[in-house]
Design an enzyme around this catalytic site. Structure first.
Site, mmCIF file in Angstrom:
data_model
loop_
_atom_site.group_PDB
_atom_site.id
_atom_site.type_symbol
_atom_site.label_atom_id
_atom_site.label_comp_id
_atom_site.label_asym_id
_atom_site.label_seq_id
_atom_site.Cartn_x
_atom_site.Cartn_y
_atom_site.Cartn_z
ATOM 1 N N ARG A 60 -6.671 -10.113 -8.650
ATOM 2 C CA ARG A 60 -6.028 -11.182 -7.895
ATOM 3 C C ARG A 60 -6.948 -12.410 -7.797
ATOM 4 N NH1 ARG A 60 -6.104 -10.457 -3.197
ATOM 5 N NH2 ARG A 60 -7.349 -8.562 -3.042
ATOM 6 N N LYS A 200 1.750 -8.449 -4.571
ATOM 7 C CA LYS A 200 1.072 -8.854 -3.336
ATOM 8 C C LYS A 200 1.705 -10.095 -2.715
ATOM 9 C CE LYS A 200 -1.875 -5.538 -2.968
ATOM 10 N NZ LYS A 200 -1.652 -4.494 -1.916
ATOM 11 N N HIS A 219 -1.060 -2.178 5.294
ATOM 12 C CA HIS A 219 -1.655 -1.926 3.981
ATOM 13 C C HIS A 219 -2.209 -0.506 4.016
ATOM 14 C CE1 HIS A 219 -4.872 -2.975 0.752
ATOM 15 N NE2 HIS A 219 -3.755 -2.553 0.193
ATOM 16 N N SER A 239 -10.139 -0.709 -0.993
ATOM 17 C CA SER A 239 -10.307 -0.124 -2.316
ATOM 18 C C SER A 239 -11.543 0.765 -2.372
ATOM 19 C CB SER A 239 -10.427 -1.242 -3.352
ATOM 20 O OG SER A 239 -10.583 -0.735 -4.644
ATOM 21 N N LYS A 243 -7.715 6.099 -0.329
ATOM 22 C CA LYS A 243 -6.374 5.948 0.263
ATOM 23 C C LYS A 243 -5.304 6.635 -0.585
ATOM 24 C CE LYS A 243 -5.139 1.655 0.481
ATOM 25 N NZ LYS A 243 -4.056 1.342 -0.455
ATOM 26 N N THR A 244 -5.293 6.343 -1.875
ATOM 27 C CA THR A 244 -4.290 6.934 -2.763
ATOM 28 C C THR A 244 -4.545 8.419 -2.973
ATOM 29 O OG1 THR A 244 -3.942 4.832 -3.904
ATOM 30 C CG2 THR A 244 -3.266 6.812 -5.067
ATOM 31 N N ASP A 258 0.775 2.434 -0.802
ATOM 32 C CA ASP A 258 0.072 1.175 -0.564
ATOM 33 C C ASP A 258 0.621 0.298 0.561
ATOM 34 O OD1 ASP A 258 -2.124 -0.480 -1.386
ATOM 35 O OD2 ASP A 258 -0.704 -1.838 -2.317
ATOM 36 N N ARG A 324 -5.523 -0.284 -14.329
ATOM 37 C CA ARG A 324 -4.519 0.349 -13.479
ATOM 38 C C ARG A 324 -3.319 0.848 -14.288
ATOM 39 N NH1 ARG A 324 -4.569 -0.932 -7.823
ATOM 40 N NH2 ARG A 324 -6.354 -2.220 -7.250
#
Length: 534
Positions: A60, A200, A219, A239, A243-244, A258, A324
Site C-alpha cells: 500500500r 483497503k 481490523h 502484520s 492473526k490469520t 481481516d 500474497r
C-alpha cells in the site's frame, strides 16, 4: 455496452463515464482469467491460478491517501492521520482520469461489502485490469446473478493504474493517489497496480460510515465454536502477529481473516474472501491456506515461480516479503457459510513482542483493553529493515491506523461500550519472544500459544490462579493445568537468565508505551488514564 449482467439503469454511461472502449460488467472468474491472460496481465498457474506482478508497488501507499475536505466531514475526520484534498483538486483529478480512460476497456464488479444485510454497502469497482476485477470479486461479497438486475451502487471506486496524478494540479503528494470523496460517494485510485488498495479503500470507507450506526468496525480475524455462533472470538493484530494463522483453527468455524463489524445483531465479516501472506507458507503449518495456492481462480501476487513448471517458491522474497494470495472464503473447508457470528465472547489482542517482556497471555479489564487497543503495539526485529539493529516498537492505533478516518477514541469508546454491554472477556496474547529479546531469546512456541488460546476460548483458563503483572497491571495466569504449558513460560522474567536485564528491558518498554499514549491523555476517561500512568 460490453459483456456481462448489470442493472440497465446503472451502466457507467448513467454515471457520466462515457467514451470508453468495451465495458465488461460482472464477469465471473473463468472469463476474468481469460481476459487477464489474453491481455498480458499475468500467467495461468497450477490449478488455474492467476500469477501476477504488481510492478513497482508491492504494498500500500499510505502517504498517498487523501480525503476530500468537504463541510460534511471537516469536523469528524482525524486529519493528523489523513491527508486532506480540496474539492477543486478532486474534481480536476476526476475529470482528468475520465479523459484518460476514454477508448480503453474497463471491468466492472457490483459487490456487497458486509455479510449483514442491515449494514452492508453496495459498491461498484471499475478497474482497468481484469485481474483487479478478479481480485475484488474474491475479496468482497458476490450478489446472486439475478440481484444484479436491480443493483444500485452506493459508492463507486475507479482504479486506473496507467494514470499519473499531477501533485500541483490535483493537490496530492505524488503521481500515485488514493482519493476519497464522501459527498460524491467516489474513490479514485491511480498509478499503482497493488490490488490491496481496492480492498483497503472499502475498509476505510466502512470505518467512517459504520460508527454513526453504532457498529464497531474492526481490523481483525474472527471465528466461532462449531455449531455455536454465539461463542465468537475476534483477533486483533498487526502484520506478523499471527492473526490469520491463529484464527484458522480447524476446530472452530472461520468467519473471516481481516475485516469485521460488531453491531447490535452480533459480528459479521465485511468480506467474501481472504488475502493471505504466502512468505514461508508450508502445507505442514497452514495446510488449507497452502492448498488455495493451487486452486482455480486464486490470485497469486508477487511470488517467484518456475517459468516452465509454474511451481511457486514460497521462500524467495526477492520481489517482496509482502507476497500474497487472494481467494474466496469458501476455499477454506471450515469457513462459515453466512460469515455471521454472535457478540464476541472473547476479544484477543495479538502482539509480537520482540523485547521479550510480555507474557504469553494476560487477562485485561475493559479499561486495559481500551489502552492496549489504542496502543496497537507490536515490534520490528533486527534484520527486517536496514539500520534496525535491535527491536523497535511499532504502535498502530486500533491495530490499523492507516485505515481509520475518525479519531482513535471514537473506535476505542465503541469497543469499550460493547465489551461492557456484552460481558466480553479480553486477552492480550504475545506471539513474540521469550527468554530474552530478539537475538537472545526464542520465539514463543506456537503449540503453547494455541494451547493457551484454546483454554481461554473454552473457559477453562478462567479457573486458573492469576497474578498481577508488575509492569502493566494486567492479570497473568500462574499455572494452567488444562494445558501442557510449563509454568515458567507464563512468567517472562523467570525465562531470562539475567533477571536484572529483564527489569531494564521491561522498564524501557513501559516507557515506550507511556510516551506513545501521551497523545490520548486529554481525550480519554479517568480509568483508562489510570492504566496509562500505572
Amino acid at each position: 455496452m460490453g459483456e456481462g449482467r448489470v442493472n440497465p439503469d446503472q451502466t457507467l454511461e448513467h454515471q457520466g463515464i462515457i467514451g470508453l472502449g468495451k465495458v465488461y460488467y460482472n464477469l465471473i472468474e473463468p472469463d476474468l482469467i481469460s481476459k487477464a491472460v489474453c491481455g498480458g496481465e499475468g500467467e495461468l498457474g497450477i490449478g488455474g491460478t492467476m500469477l501476477v506482478s504488481t510492478g513497482k508497488f508491492t504494498g500500500r501507499s499510505p502517504q498517498d491517501k487523501h480525503i476530500v475536505k468537504t463541510d460534511s466531514v471537516a469536523d469528524t475526520i482525524w486529519w493528523e492521520n489523513n491527508a486532506a484534498m480540496t474539492e477543486e483538486g478532486f474534481d480536476a483529478l476526476h475529470a482528468d482520469m475520465l479523459e484518460h480512460m476514454k477508448g480503453r476497456d474497463y471491468f466492472v464488479q457490483d459487490l456487497y461489502a458486509g455479510a449483514d444485510p442491515t449494514y452492508r454497502l453496495d459498491v461498484r469497482l471499475v478497474t482497468e485490469l481484469a485481474w483487479h476485477s478478479l481480485f475484488i470479486r474474491h475479496m468482497l461479497r458476490r450478489p446472486e446473478r439475478e440481484e444484479l438486475d436491480s443493483f444500485i451502487p452506493e459508492f463507486t471506486v475507479i482504479n486506473c493504474p496507467t494514470f499519473k496524478a499531477d501533485p500541483e494540479r490535483h493537490g496530492c503528494r505524488s503521481e500515485t493517489v488514493i482519493a476519497m470523496n464522501f459527498d460524491k460517494k467516489l474513490i479514485l485510485i491511480a498509478n499503482t497496480e497493488y490490488a490491496g488498495e481496492n480492498k483497503k479503500s472499502i475498509f476505510s470507507l466502512l470505518n467512517y460510515m459504520l460508527p454513526e450506526k453504532g457498529v464497531m468496525p474492526m481490523h481483525c480475524s474472527a471465528n466461532h465454536a462449531k455449531g455455536n455462533p454465539v461463542d465468537t472470538a475476534v483477533f486483533f493484530g498487526l502484520s506478523g502477529t499471527g492473526k490469520t494463522t491463529l484464527s484458522a483453527d480447524p476446530n472452530r468455524v472461520l468467519i473471516g481473516d481481516d475485516e469485521h463489524g460488531w453491531s447490535d445483531n452480533g459480528s459479521f465479516n465485511f468480506e467474501g474472501g481472504c488475502y493471505a501472506k504466502t512468505i514461508n507458507l508450508s502445507r505442514e503449518a497452514e495446510p488449507e491456506i497452502y492448498d488455495t495456492c493451487s486452486m482455480f481462480g486464486t490470485v497469486i501476487e508477487n511470488m517467484v515461480y518456475d517459468p516452465e513448471t509454474k511451481e511457486l517458491d514460497f521462500d524467495d522474497d526477492s520481489l517482496t516479503a509482502n507476497m500474497r494470495c487472494a481467494y474466496p472464503l469458501h476455499y477454506i473447508s471450515n469457513a462459515s457459510e453466512n460469515a455471521l457470528g454472535g457478540h464476541p465472547k472473547n476479544v484477543i489482542m495479538l502482539t509480537c513482542d520482540a523485547f521479550g517482556v510480555l507474557p504469553p497471555i494476560a487477562r485485561l479489564t475493559p479499561a486495559q483493553a481500551m489502552y492496549h487497543f489504542l496502543s496497537g503495539f507490536t515490534a520490528k526485529v533486527a534484520g527486517t529493515e536496514r539500520g534496525v539493529t535491535e527491536p523497535q516498537p511499532t504502535f498502530s492505533t486500533c491495530f490499523g491506523a492507516p485505515f481509520m478516518p475518525r479519531r482513535p477514541e471514537v473506535y476505542g469508546e465503541l469497543l469499550r461500550e460493547k465489551i461492557a454491554k456484552h460481558g466480553t472477556t479480553c486477552w492480550l496474547v504475545n506471539t513474540g519472544w521469550t527468554g530474552g529479546a530478539f537475538g537472545v531469546g526464542t520465539r514463543m512456541p506456537i503449540k503453547a500459544t494455541r494451547a493457551l488460546l484454546t483454554a481461554a476460548l473454552d473457559g477453562s483458563l478462567e479457573d486458573a490462579e492469576f497474578r498481577k503483572d508488575p509492569n502493566f497491571g494486567f492479570e497473568v495466569p500462574v499455572s494452567v493445568k488444562a494445558t501442557a504449558v510449563p509454568d515458567i513460560l507464563l512468567d517472562p522474567r523467570r525465562t531470562w537468565d539475567d533477571k536484572k536485564a529483564y527489569d531494564v528491558q521491561a522498564a524501557k518498554l513501559v516507557g515506550m508505551f507511556a510516551e506513545n499514549f501521551a497523545q490520548y491523555a486529554d481525550k480519554i476517561d479517568e480509568d483508562v488514564r489510570a492504566v496509562a500512568i500505572g
